[in-house]
Motif scaffolding. Structure first.
Motif, PDB file in Angstrom:
ATOM      1  N   LYS A   8       0.904  -1.291  -0.335  1.00  0.00           N
ATOM      2  CA  LYS A   8      -0.410   0.208  -0.018  1.00  0.00           C
ATOM      3  C   LYS A   8       0.820   0.944   0.083  1.00  0.00           C
ATOM      4  O   LYS A   8       1.920   1.111   1.139  1.00  0.00           O
ATOM      5  CB  LYS A   8      -0.949   0.346   1.091  1.00  0.00           C
ATOM      6  N   CYS A   9       0.510   1.802  -0.780  1.00  0.00           N
ATOM      7  CA  CYS A   9       1.372   3.139  -1.223  1.00  0.00           C
ATOM      8  C   CYS A   9       0.782   4.054  -0.012  1.00  0.00           C
ATOM      9  O   CYS A   9       0.290   4.108   0.400  1.00  0.00           O
ATOM     10  CB  CYS A   9       0.900   3.814  -2.015  1.00  0.00           C
ATOM     11  N   PRO A  10       1.571   4.816   1.321  1.00  0.00           N
ATOM     12  CA  PRO A  10       2.250   5.202   2.499  1.00  0.00           C
ATOM     13  C   PRO A  10       1.552   6.772   1.839  1.00  0.00           C
ATOM     14  O   PRO A  10       1.255   7.680   2.955  1.00  0.00           O
ATOM     15  CB  PRO A  10       2.951   5.198   2.558  1.00  0.00           C
ATOM     16  N   ASN A  11       1.202   7.137   0.608  1.00  0.00           N
ATOM     17  CA  ASN A  11       1.709   8.953   0.206  1.00  0.00           C
ATOM     18  C   ASN A  11       0.071   8.751  -0.493  1.00  0.00           C
ATOM     19  O   ASN A  11      -1.100   9.870   0.062  1.00  0.00           O
ATOM     20  CB  ASN A  11       2.532   8.657  -1.294  1.00  0.00           C
ATOM     21  N   CYS A  12      -0.896   8.244  -0.842  1.00  0.00           N
ATOM     22  CA  CYS A  12      -2.009   7.981  -1.692  1.00  0.00           C
ATOM     23  C   CYS A  12      -2.724   6.558  -1.788  1.00  0.00           C
ATOM     24  O   CYS A  12      -4.305   6.622  -1.940  1.00  0.00           O
ATOM     25  CB  CYS A  12      -2.223   8.339  -3.499  1.00  0.00           C
ATOM     26  N   GLY A  13      -2.625   5.519  -0.478  1.00  0.00           N
ATOM     27  CA  GLY A  13      -2.978   4.608  -0.179  1.00  0.00           C
ATOM     28  C   GLY A  13      -3.688   3.062  -1.186  1.00  0.00           C
ATOM     29  O   GLY A  13      -4.199   2.607  -0.733  1.00  0.00           O
ATOM     30  N   TYR A  21       7.561   1.384  -7.193  1.00  0.00           N
ATOM     31  CA  TYR A  21       7.095   3.056  -7.182  1.00  0.00           C
ATOM     32  C   TYR A  21       5.824   2.672  -7.368  1.00  0.00           C
ATOM     33  O   TYR A  21       5.474   2.090  -7.829  1.00  0.00           O
ATOM     34  CB  TYR A  21       7.983   3.750  -8.292  1.00  0.00           C
ATOM     35  N   CYS A  22       4.923   4.099  -6.421  1.00  0.00           N
ATOM     36  CA  CYS A  22       4.010   3.742  -7.169  1.00  0.00           C
ATOM     37  C   CYS A  22       3.045   4.111  -8.305  1.00  0.00           C
ATOM     38  O   CYS A  22       3.648   5.100  -8.776  1.00  0.00           O
ATOM     39  CB  CYS A  22       2.747   5.353  -5.396  1.00  0.00           C
ATOM     40  N   LYS A  23       2.042   3.541  -8.938  1.00  0.00           N
ATOM     41  CA  LYS A  23       2.052   3.830 -10.002  1.00  0.00           C
ATOM     42  C   LYS A  23       1.300   4.596 -10.479  1.00  0.00           C
ATOM     43  O   LYS A  23       1.151   5.436 -11.339  1.00  0.00           O
ATOM     44  CB  LYS A  23       0.800   2.329 -10.406  1.00  0.00           C
ATOM     45  N   ASN A  24       0.130   5.316  -8.742  1.00  0.00           N
ATOM     46  CA  ASN A  24       0.024   6.442  -9.126  1.00  0.00           C
ATOM     47  C   ASN A  24       0.532   7.192  -8.716  1.00  0.00           C
ATOM     48  O   ASN A  24       0.398   8.865  -9.781  1.00  0.00           O
ATOM     49  CB  ASN A  24      -1.188   6.212  -8.503  1.00  0.00           C
ATOM     50  N   CYS A  25       1.699   7.817  -7.761  1.00  0.00           N
ATOM     51  CA  CYS A  25       1.565   8.908  -7.742  1.00  0.00           C
ATOM     52  C   CYS A  25       3.597   8.873  -7.969  1.00  0.00           C
ATOM     53  O   CYS A  25       4.488   9.522  -7.480  1.00  0.00           O
ATOM     54  CB  CYS A  25       1.675  10.041  -6.050  1.00  0.00           C
ATOM     55  N   ASN A  26       3.976   7.721  -8.106  1.00  0.00           N
ATOM     56  CA  ASN A  26       5.675   7.635  -7.687  1.00  0.00           C
ATOM     57  C   ASN A  26       6.000   7.244  -6.780  1.00  0.00           C
ATOM     58  O   ASN A  26       7.429   7.586  -7.184  1.00  0.00           O
ATOM     59  CB  ASN A  26       5.499   9.040  -8.813  1.00  0.00           C
TER      60      ASN A  26
HETATM   61 ZN    ZN Z   1       0.928   6.490  -4.709  1.00  0.00          ZN
END
Ligand code: ZN
Length: 102
Positions: A8-13, A21-26
């Protein structure tokens, strides 16, 4: 990769499968990569400290050359404490490097 990791991305969830790296916010979400970067940052910090020490003779060095004998004694005491702390710091740095490598 053998194990599927859902992180789970800690930035955008958003949940990311097998990604560093997160596919949404990198944002960097790989635990191993984060640890790696921490070690690199730590080593850089240690190097910077060592360079600063060389550039600016510390208080102990200045006291050791003081004309008043009592100040010279304080300088030597500080110098001994400084050496001890440096030795412990080097040991810790070595230990972290070993843990990171293993
Ligand atoms: Zn993210």
């Amino acid at each position: 990769m053998a194990i599927t990791r859902n992180v789970k991305c800690p930035n955008c969830g958003i949940f990311n499968k097998n990604r560093d790296y997160c596919k949404n916010c990198n944002t960097l979400i790989s635990f191993e990569k984060r640890q790696e970067q921490k070690v690199i940052a730590y080593k850089k910090e240690e190097l910077k400290k060592a360079k600063d020490d060389i550039a600016n003779p510390n208080l102990a060095e200045r006291l050791k050359k003081h004309s008043f004998w009592l100040y010279r004694i304080v300088g030597w005491v500080l110098y001994s404490a400084y050496l001890l702390v440096s030795a412990i710091g080097a040991l810790i740095a070595w230990f972290i490097a070993m843990v990171a490598a293993g």
